[in-house]
Design a protein around this motif. Structure first.
Motif, mmCIF file in Angstrom:
data_model
loop_
_atom_site.group_PDB
_atom_site.id
_atom_site.type_symbol
_atom_site.label_atom_id
_atom_site.label_comp_id
_atom_site.label_asym_id
_atom_site.label_seq_id
_atom_site.Cartn_x
_atom_site.Cartn_y
_atom_site.Cartn_z
ATOM 1 N N GLU A 1 0.844 -1.188 0.000
ATOM 2 C CA GLU A 1 0.000 0.000 0.000
ATOM 3 C C GLU A 1 0.882 1.241 0.000
ATOM 4 O O GLU A 1 1.968 1.246 0.590
ATOM 5 C CB GLU A 1 -0.908 0.028 1.232
ATOM 6 C CG GLU A 1 -1.890 -1.135 1.291
ATOM 7 C CD GLU A 1 -2.773 -1.060 2.524
ATOM 8 O OE1 GLU A 1 -2.693 -0.054 3.258
ATOM 9 O OE2 GLU A 1 -3.535 -2.009 2.760
ATOM 10 N N HIS A 2 0.388 2.304 -0.633
ATOM 11 C CA HIS A 2 1.124 3.562 -0.693
ATOM 12 C C HIS A 2 0.141 4.704 -0.424
ATOM 13 O O HIS A 2 -0.888 4.810 -1.082
ATOM 14 C CB HIS A 2 1.775 3.755 -2.062
ATOM 15 C CG HIS A 2 2.640 2.606 -2.479
ATOM 16 N ND1 HIS A 2 3.958 2.482 -2.062
ATOM 17 C CD2 HIS A 2 2.375 1.520 -3.242
ATOM 18 C CE1 HIS A 2 4.451 1.373 -2.568
ATOM 19 N NE2 HIS A 2 3.517 0.774 -3.290
ATOM 20 N N ALA A 3 0.476 5.530 0.541
ATOM 21 C CA ALA A 3 -0.398 6.651 0.876
ATOM 22 C C ALA A 3 0.455 7.859 1.253
ATOM 23 O O ALA A 3 1.509 7.728 1.878
ATOM 24 C CB ALA A 3 -1.322 6.293 2.037
ATOM 25 N N VAL A 4 -0.029 9.026 0.855
ATOM 26 C CA VAL A 4 0.657 10.274 1.186
ATOM 27 C C VAL A 4 -0.374 11.263 1.712
ATOM 28 O O VAL A 4 -1.468 11.384 1.163
ATOM 29 C CB VAL A 4 1.354 10.876 -0.049
ATOM 30 C CG1 VAL A 4 1.879 12.267 0.263
ATOM 31 C CG2 VAL A 4 2.496 9.983 -0.498
ATOM 32 N N SER A 5 -0.025 11.943 2.785
ATOM 33 C CA SER A 5 -0.874 13.004 3.324
ATOM 34 C C SER A 5 -0.023 14.246 3.514
ATOM 35 O O SER A 5 1.060 14.192 4.094
ATOM 36 C CB SER A 5 -1.465 12.574 4.675
ATOM 37 O OG SER A 5 -2.212 13.633 5.249
ATOM 38 N N VAL A 6 -0.514 15.368 2.985
ATOM 39 C CA VAL A 6 0.215 16.628 3.122
ATOM 40 C C VAL A 6 -0.722 17.658 3.740
ATOM 41 O O VAL A 6 -1.729 18.021 3.147
ATOM 42 C CB VAL A 6 0.698 17.135 1.741
ATOM 43 C CG1 VAL A 6 1.482 18.426 1.897
ATOM 44 C CG2 VAL A 6 1.546 16.087 1.048
ATOM 45 N N PRO A 7 -0.418 18.122 4.977
ATOM 46 C CA PRO A 7 0.672 17.674 5.855
ATOM 47 C C PRO A 7 0.411 16.270 6.384
ATOM 48 O O PRO A 7 -0.685 15.740 6.231
ATOM 49 C CB PRO A 7 0.639 18.713 6.983
ATOM 50 C CG PRO A 7 -0.791 19.152 7.047
ATOM 51 C CD PRO A 7 -1.264 19.159 5.626
ATOM 52 N N PRO A 8 1.412 15.647 7.032
ATOM 53 C CA PRO A 8 1.256 14.268 7.501
ATOM 54 C C PRO A 8 0.082 14.107 8.462
ATOM 55 O O PRO A 8 -0.146 14.947 9.334
ATOM 56 C CB PRO A 8 2.593 13.990 8.216
ATOM 57 C CG PRO A 8 3.563 14.939 7.587
ATOM 58 C CD PRO A 8 2.774 16.176 7.292
ATOM 59 N N ARG A 9 -0.674 13.044 8.267
ATOM 60 C CA ARG A 9 -1.771 12.670 9.155
ATOM 61 C C ARG A 9 -1.614 11.203 9.513
ATOM 62 O O ARG A 9 -0.905 10.466 8.845
ATOM 63 C CB ARG A 9 -3.127 12.902 8.474
ATOM 64 C CG ARG A 9 -3.413 14.364 8.145
ATOM 65 C CD ARG A 9 -3.701 15.174 9.397
ATOM 66 N NE ARG A 9 -4.131 16.534 9.087
ATOM 67 C CZ ARG A 9 -3.349 17.603 9.134
ATOM 68 N NH1 ARG A 9 -2.072 17.463 9.489
ATOM 69 N NH2 ARG A 9 -3.810 18.802 8.836
ATOM 70 N N SER A 10 -2.311 10.766 10.569
ATOM 71 C CA SER A 10 -2.172 9.385 11.018
ATOM 72 C C SER A 10 -3.549 8.780 11.276
ATOM 73 O O SER A 10 -3.850 8.325 12.375
ATOM 74 C CB SER A 10 -1.317 9.318 12.283
ATOM 75 O OG SER A 10 -1.004 7.989 12.617
ATOM 76 N N TYR A 11 -4.381 8.755 10.228
ATOM 77 C CA TYR A 11 -5.724 8.195 10.368
ATOM 78 C C TYR A 11 -5.676 6.690 10.615
ATOM 79 O O TYR A 11 -6.533 6.143 11.313
ATOM 80 C CB TYR A 11 -6.545 8.498 9.118
ATOM 81 C CG TYR A 11 -6.690 9.976 8.845
ATOM 82 C CD1 TYR A 11 -7.373 10.805 9.740
ATOM 83 C CD2 TYR A 11 -6.135 10.554 7.713
ATOM 84 C CE1 TYR A 11 -7.499 12.157 9.500
ATOM 85 C CE2 TYR A 11 -6.257 11.911 7.460
ATOM 86 C CZ TYR A 11 -6.938 12.710 8.358
ATOM 87 O OH TYR A 11 -7.062 14.062 8.122
ATOM 88 N N GLU A 12 -4.682 6.004 10.047
ATOM 89 C CA GLU A 12 -4.572 4.567 10.240
ATOM 90 C C GLU A 12 -4.330 4.228 11.709
ATOM 91 O O GLU A 12 -4.911 3.285 12.255
ATOM 92 C CB GLU A 12 -3.442 3.996 9.382
ATOM 93 C CG GLU A 12 -3.319 2.484 9.474
ATOM 94 C CD GLU A 12 -2.204 1.931 8.608
ATOM 95 O OE1 GLU A 12 -1.813 0.776 8.828
ATOM 96 O OE2 GLU A 12 -1.728 2.655 7.713
ATOM 97 N N ALA A 13 -3.493 5.020 12.368
ATOM 98 C CA ALA A 13 -3.233 4.783 13.792
ATOM 99 C C ALA A 13 -4.500 4.998 14.613
ATOM 100 O O ALA A 13 -4.801 4.224 15.530
ATOM 101 C CB ALA A 13 -2.118 5.702 14.293
ATOM 102 N N ALA A 14 -5.255 6.040 14.271
ATOM 103 C CA ALA A 14 -6.514 6.296 14.975
ATOM 104 C C ALA A 14 -7.504 5.162 14.728
ATOM 105 O O ALA A 14 -8.203 4.709 15.650
ATOM 106 C CB ALA A 14 -7.113 7.629 14.519
#
Length: 212
Positions: free
Chosen positions: A90-103
């Motif tokens: 899997e490849h994902a980019v968030s700008v600015p960085p976010r951490s939805y997977e951790a949540a």
């Protein structure tokens, strides 16, 4: 190089519209894809398709295997064809960085530990039914829009991709139950969703009740 840098590099490969068309075609295919089929789908020459497909392999977006499509073996059977399929990563980019997977992982852990499976499924079923496109004639398009990559296997509609793959791998009972309930809400009669995992894909399949 950071993980973000690697993800940006991968996405840069897909900035080319021809590569995007090829990747989407191969990723949505239920089986391996040869160069001729990919070239025809993208409307380009075989040699150009081969060049771009191999660039997608170098980026880790596709993987390859070799097989004789004729099924023949021995002398005179010809060289094996180079076949492509979507890579598992899997490849994902968030700008600015976010951490939805951790949540999402934390929320799933809390729900599982609290035994709130039924409550989650009820919420998922209501969410699926709440969308305006949740009508029998639009189910296949609605599933495609949500990333499930549906394809027909005889009279069964299977789902090539699981949009919740990372969480489903860690919390299979919780997330697969939620996923089934979501699709039950999204797919009204005459559709009948059920659990029947597709290898490398989603755990849910859909069929139509014959009385309709």
């Amino acid at each position: 190089m950071t993980d973000d840098d690697s993800a940006f590099d991968v996405l840069a490969v897909l900035s080319d519209p021809v590569r995007r068309r090829l990747y989407r075609y191969v990723a949505a295919a239920p089986g391996e894809v040869g160069r001729d089929a990919a070239a025809e789908a993208a409307g380009i020459s075989r040699s150009l398709a081969a060049f771009h497909l191999d660039k997608l392999v170098e980026a880790g977006l596709l993987t390859v295997s070799f097989r004789r499509l004729s099924g023949r073996t021995g002398p005179g059977a010809g060289r094996p064809s180079k076949l492509y399929r979507r890579a598992e990563g899997e490849h994902a980019v968030s700008v600015p960085p976010r951490s939805y997977e951790a949540a999402g992982r934390l929320l799933a852990e809390v729900l599982e530990n609290a035994g709130l499976d039924r409550e989650l499924q009820a919420a998922a079923r209501a969410a699926g039914a709440a969308h305006p496109d949740a009508r029998a004639d639009d189910v296949e398009a609605a599933l495609r829009a949500r990333g499930y990559e549906p394809f027909w296997d005889g009279e069964t509609l299977r789902l090539r991709n699981c949009p919740f793959h990372a969480l489903a791998s860690e919390f299979p009972a919780l997330i697969c139950g939620m996923n089934l309930a979501l699709i039950e809400g999204l797919a009204p009669e005459p559709w009948s969703p059920a659990m029947d995992p597709c290898p490398g894909g989603c755990c849910v399949v859909l069929s139509k009740n014959k009385k309709h």
